[in-house]
Design a protein around this motif. Structure first.
Motif, short mmCIF file in Angstrom:
data_model
loop_
_atom_site.label_atom_id
_atom_site.label_comp_id
_atom_site.label_asym_id
_atom_site.label_seq_id
_atom_site.Cartn_x
_atom_site.Cartn_y
_atom_site.Cartn_z
N MET A 1 0.83 -1.18 0.00
CA MET A 1 0.00 0.00 0.00
C MET A 1 0.87 1.24 0.00
O MET A 1 1.98 1.23 0.50
N LEU A 2 0.35 2.31 -0.52
CA LEU A 2 1.07 3.57 -0.57
C LEU A 2 0.98 4.31 0.75
O LEU A 2 -0.05 4.30 1.40
N ASP A 3 2.07 4.99 1.14
CA ASP A 3 2.05 5.88 2.30
C ASP A 3 1.58 7.22 1.80
O ASP A 3 2.24 7.86 0.97
N LEU A 4 0.41 7.68 2.25
CA LEU A 4 -0.21 8.87 1.69
C LEU A 4 0.22 10.17 2.35
O LEU A 4 0.01 11.23 1.80
N ALA A 5 0.78 10.12 3.52
CA ALA A 5 1.10 11.34 4.26
C ALA A 5 2.51 11.82 3.93
O ALA A 5 3.39 11.06 3.59
N LEU A 45 -10.46 15.88 -4.97
CA LEU A 45 -9.36 15.58 -4.06
C LEU A 45 -8.26 16.61 -4.24
O LEU A 45 -7.95 17.01 -5.36
N SER A 46 -7.68 17.04 -3.12
CA SER A 46 -6.50 17.89 -3.14
C SER A 46 -5.56 17.39 -2.05
O SER A 46 -5.90 16.47 -1.30
N VAL A 47 -4.38 17.99 -1.92
CA VAL A 47 -3.44 17.54 -0.91
C VAL A 47 -3.98 17.76 0.50
O VAL A 47 -3.62 17.06 1.43
N ILE A 66 -11.20 8.28 6.50
CA ILE A 66 -11.58 7.99 5.11
C ILE A 66 -10.59 6.98 4.56
O ILE A 66 -9.38 7.12 4.72
N ARG A 67 -11.13 5.97 3.92
CA ARG A 67 -10.27 4.97 3.26
C ARG A 67 -10.63 4.95 1.79
O ARG A 67 -11.73 4.57 1.41
N ILE A 68 -9.68 5.38 0.98
CA ILE A 68 -9.84 5.33 -0.47
C ILE A 68 -9.42 3.92 -0.90
O ILE A 68 -8.42 3.39 -0.41
N GLU A 69 -10.19 3.30 -1.80
CA GLU A 69 -9.91 1.92 -2.21
C GLU A 69 -8.44 1.70 -2.50
O GLU A 69 -7.83 2.44 -3.26
N GLY A 70 -7.86 0.69 -1.83
CA GLY A 70 -6.47 0.31 -2.05
C GLY A 70 -5.44 1.18 -1.37
O GLY A 70 -4.25 1.04 -1.62
N MET A 71 -5.86 2.09 -0.52
CA MET A 71 -4.94 3.03 0.13
C MET A 71 -5.04 2.91 1.65
O MET A 71 -5.98 2.34 2.18
N PRO A 96 1.58 15.69 -3.19
CA PRO A 96 0.93 16.05 -4.45
C PRO A 96 0.97 14.96 -5.51
O PRO A 96 0.00 14.77 -6.25
N ALA A 97 2.06 14.21 -5.60
CA ALA A 97 2.15 13.15 -6.61
C ALA A 97 1.16 12.03 -6.32
O ALA A 97 0.60 11.43 -7.24
N VAL A 98 0.93 11.74 -5.04
CA VAL A 98 -0.04 10.71 -4.66
C VAL A 98 -1.45 11.17 -5.02
O VAL A 98 -2.25 10.40 -5.55
N VAL A 99 -1.75 12.43 -4.74
CA VAL A 99 -3.07 12.98 -5.09
C VAL A 99 -3.30 12.87 -6.59
O VAL A 99 -4.35 12.40 -7.04
#
Length: 108
Positions: A1-5, A45-47, A66-71, A96-99
């Motif tokens: 899974m991606l680290d979103l923060a 969606l934004s950062v 909030i859980r976005i599918e697969g994240m 920003p790249a993840v968004v």
């Protein structure tokens, strides 16, 4: 899974409207400490936050997950609700790249 923060604690706070918003339609779920998990869809969606559609109702100021599918899960605060649309400000900005990836890549 991606680290979103990402850690931008050294940066001054930015107004949410200064960030690029991406229109998208991604499956998600949302819950607060006082509610069950409810299905929803991320509409933009934004950062620093998102607008999602859900049948769940929340008071302004409610802390939600909030859980976005697969994240991984993202924590934020409800800023407003208008019918089924809910505006959430994230506790930690997303990179920003993840968004951009979430908004532009079609889920499998």
């Amino acid at each position: 899974m991606l680290d979103l923060a990402c850690d931008i604690s050294a940066m001054p706070p930015l107004d949410a409207r200064r960030h690029t918003r991406y229109a998208t339609l991604r499956g998600a779920s949302v819950r607060s400490s006082a509610s069950n998990v409810a299905p929803g869809s991320i509409l933009d969606l934004s950062v620093s936050g998102c607008r999602l559609a859900t049948q769940a109702t929340f008071d302004k100021g409610t802390r939600v997950c909030i859980r976005i599918e697969g994240m991984h899960s993202l924590w934020g605060t409800v800023m407003w609700q208008d019918g089924t649309d809910v505006g959430v400000s994230f506790e930690k900005p997303m990179h920003p790249a993840v968004v951009e990836h979430i908004a532009t890549v079609t889920p499998h």
